[in-house]
Design an enzyme around this catalytic site. Structure first.
Site, PDB file in Angstrom:
ATOM      1  N   GLU A  50      40.419  55.960   6.230  1.00  0.00           N
ATOM      2  CA  GLU A  50      38.776  55.830   6.112  1.00  0.00           C
ATOM      3  C   GLU A  50      38.669  54.450   7.355  1.00  0.00           C
ATOM      4  O   GLU A  50      38.956  53.369   6.763  1.00  0.00           O
ATOM      5  CB  GLU A  50      38.125  55.609   4.983  1.00  0.00           C
ATOM      6  CG  GLU A  50      38.030  56.939   4.335  1.00  0.00           C
ATOM      7  CD  GLU A  50      37.073  57.038   3.177  1.00  0.00           C
ATOM      8  OE1 GLU A  50      35.957  56.207   3.228  1.00  0.00           O
ATOM      9  OE2 GLU A  50      37.257  57.596   2.265  1.00  0.00           O
ATOM     10  N   GLN A  54      33.039  59.071   9.606  1.00  0.00           N
ATOM     11  CA  GLN A  54      33.360  60.434   9.457  1.00  0.00           C
ATOM     12  C   GLN A  54      33.125  61.124  10.682  1.00  0.00           C
ATOM     13  O   GLN A  54      33.291  60.543  11.697  1.00  0.00           O
ATOM     14  CB  GLN A  54      32.678  61.041   8.256  1.00  0.00           C
ATOM     15  CG  GLN A  54      32.928  60.248   6.909  1.00  0.00           C
ATOM     16  CD  GLN A  54      32.234  60.964   5.845  1.00  0.00           C
ATOM     17  OE1 GLN A  54      31.720  61.994   5.622  1.00  0.00           O
ATOM     18  NE2 GLN A  54      32.413  60.412   4.495  1.00  0.00           N
ATOM     19  N   GLU A  68      40.148  55.949  -3.413  1.00  0.00           N
ATOM     20  CA  GLU A  68      39.787  54.953  -3.724  1.00  0.00           C
ATOM     21  C   GLU A  68      39.571  54.687  -5.030  1.00  0.00           C
ATOM     22  O   GLU A  68      38.562  54.322  -5.701  1.00  0.00           O
ATOM     23  CB  GLU A  68      38.057  54.538  -3.071  1.00  0.00           C
ATOM     24  CG  GLU A  68      38.221  54.550  -1.756  1.00  0.00           C
ATOM     25  CD  GLU A  68      36.916  54.004  -0.860  1.00  0.00           C
ATOM     26  OE1 GLU A  68      35.850  54.253  -1.684  1.00  0.00           O
ATOM     27  OE2 GLU A  68      36.842  53.803   0.296  1.00  0.00           O
TER      28      GLU A  68
HETATM   29  O1  AHR Z   1      32.817  57.515   3.945  1.00  0.00           O
HETATM   30  C1  AHR Z   1      31.969  57.202   3.261  1.00  0.00           C
HETATM   31  C2  AHR Z   1      32.483  56.592   1.732  1.00  0.00           C
HETATM   32  O2  AHR Z   1      33.129  55.543   1.973  1.00  0.00           O
HETATM   33  C3  AHR Z   1      33.967  57.522   1.060  1.00  0.00           C
HETATM   34  O3  AHR Z   1      33.203  58.778   0.338  1.00  0.00           O
HETATM   35  C4  AHR Z   1      34.428  56.546   0.365  1.00  0.00           C
HETATM   36  O4  AHR Z   1      35.834  56.964   0.150  1.00  0.00           O
HETATM   37  C5  AHR Z   1      34.326  55.244   0.856  1.00  0.00           C
HETATM   38  O5  AHR Z   1      33.664  54.376  -0.208  1.00  0.00           O
END
Ligand code: AHR
Length: 504
Positions: free
Chosen positions: A292, A353, A173
């Protein structure tokens, strides 16, 4: 009851299914690693301190690839802190999540855990506070069999055979002002290109991911992808996408339609990449790593979870521990439908996650591990999808949403395996209050029978599995399903996700 019609045809192939679409993500964040997958004192802990109950659930989830160690965390991470004798590893301040990182778990431990759960390891390098040199040091340590210093350090630390990691993210990011060391698209594109070229000098066959936008609503979205790819097009294989959704203003109808945003996001990133491809007259088509994605109640993080006190640096605090409802799980199932519908471009994806932190699996220290509602659509899609992805022809009524306008009330995708004749259909009913009858014409897929059906729904769309009631929600067989003359007829309850598995 309203009705919808789907038609499947073996000619409606999007792409062969890449199993990397069923990846996930483990960050050193909150209780994902510590007190999550790693808890040496837990009754089920193995000799390395990993919880066996969590390993079993991750295997059942069917996760194919795991991105590690971040996320925002990686942008301040020194990988060297996490290797070598544990008692000598330093404690560090993790500024991304305002926590204390003990480094008890690092590369060797995580690689071992990935092997136990049967997943491919995908690593991210720190391009926030670090650069080319540290990336190639880590790559030498991880992948290179040689008499040189970092390779030999790995051997001395117990890994004679290199870890042979194929997929690498070039930072995380990097467009986001919250990111340690974030950059302009121009600066990041130059750095990512140089890092990629350097890494390929050590290991030419790597699969490299350049950072795309942190979400579709970033002010630089589109221009970021174009500029970054103008610098990196020949050096990388993937451009990343990240997206998180949550219900805002109690508007369930719009929330249930949020995969329309993911559909548009993927198509826009593909268009930006193809624009650069055409200017460069390149033969290569850029793949997308959606590394993500999930439902995440970010307002809760901002208003409740966030730690800012300068004297507070807790180890593994409870952060981002969202409890997911049936509606959240329907959205997760629909986001998987969106990823599959774009399987020609999205060739890798990571549910963010895996444990405790916006996760399908929750744990209590010294206690139970259980499945959130979102576990079910992920696990069933990963288990039942095989072969090729087919995009059904849909004749579906629409409903009005405040955020996305008129949206089809049913969304669906299918897979079919020409090898063994197995097929699967994945569907959602986005209506907040009406069941719908769906017919699915599968005649052209050959003679089939219904092998399994699973529907996730509940009279209370906000029901969730919690520590106190760990099995409140689970999918059940959909007894309305019939297959006659090559046509399936099935009733989908409101706010529901369904999988139908077919076999010869
Ligand atoms: O998944 C949580 C956070 O979300 C991660 O660390 C980041 O890459 C995103 O903004």
């Amino acid at each position: 009851m309203p009705a919808a019609r789907l038609t499947l045809d073996p000619a409606f192939v999007v792409a062969p299914l890449d199993r990397r679409l069923f990846g996930s993500f483990v960050e050193h964040l909150g209780r994902c690693v510590y007190d999550g997958l790693y808890e040496p004192g837990h009754p089920t802990a193995d000799a390395e301190g990993f919880r066996q109950d969590v390993i079993d659930l991750v295997r059942e989830l069917g996760v194919t690839t795991i991105r590690y160690p971040g996320g925002n965390f990686v942008s301040g991470y020194r990988w060297e802190d996490g290797v070598g004798p544990r008692e000598q590893r330093p404690k560090r301040l993790d500024t991304a999540w305002h926590s204390l990182e003990t480094n008890e778990v690092g590369l060797h431990e995580f690689a071992s855990w990935s092997a136990k759960v049967g997943s491919e390891l995908m690593l991210a390098v720190n391009l926030g506070t670090r650069g080319v040199q540290e990336a190639i040091d880590l790559l030498e340590y991880t992948n290179i069999p040689s008499p040189s210093a970092f390779s030999q350090q790995r051997v001395a630390n117990g890994a004679e055979t290199p870890f042979d990691v194929r997929m690498w993210c070039l930072g995380n990011e990097m467009d986001g002002p919250w990111q340690l060391g974030y950059r302009s698209a121009e600066d990041y594109g130059v750095l990512a290109s140089r890092t990629a070229k350097a890494m390929r000098q050590l290991d030419p066959d790597l699969e490299l991911v350049a950072c795309g936008s942190s979400n579709r609503h970033m002010p630089t979205f589109g221009a970021w992808e174009r500029t970054v790819l103008e610098h990196t097009y020949d050096d990388v294989d993937f451009i990343s996408c990240h997206a998180y959704y949550f219900m805002r203003n109690d508007d369930l109808g719009s929330f249930l339609a949020c995969s329309t945003d993911m559909d548009a996001f993927i198509e826009e990133v593909a268009a930006a990449a193809d624009h650069v491809k055409s200017i460069r007259r390149s033969d290569k088509t850029m793949k997308i790593s959606f590394d993500e994605w999930n439902v995440w109640y970010q307002d809760r993080y901002q208003n409740v979870d966030r730690i800012t006190a300068v004297d507070e640096w807790p180890v593994a605090p409870r952060l981002l521990e969202d409890a997911y409802s049936v509606a959240d799980a329907v959205v997760v199932g629909n986001l998987m439908i969106s990823l599959l519908k774009h399987a020609d471009r999205v060739r890798s994806a990571s549910l963010a996650q895996l444990v405790n932190v916006i996760a399908p699996i929750m744990t209590e220290p010294a206690g139970a591990a259980w499945k959130q509602t979102t576990f079910f659509p992920f696990a069933l899609t990963a288990r039942l999808a095989q072969g090729e992805v087919l995009k059904p022809a849909l004749e579906v009524p629409a409903y009005a949403t405040a955020v996305y306008g008129e949206v089809p009330v049913v969304d669906a995708v299918a897979t079919s395996d020409p090898e063994n004749g197995a097929a699967a259909v994945f569907l959602v009913n986005r209506s907040v209050d009406e069941a719908i009858t769906v017919t699915v014409d599968v005649e052209r897929l050959g003679a089939l029978r219904i092998a399994e059906t699973h529907t996730l729904a509940d009279a209370d769309p906000f029901a969730a599995n919690t520590l106190e009631d760990q099995e409140r929600v689970a999918p059940s067989a959909n007894d309305s399903a019939r297959l006659e003359d090559g046509v399936i007829t099935i009733e989908l309850p409101p706010v529901s996700w369904t999988a139908i598995a077919l076999s010869r």
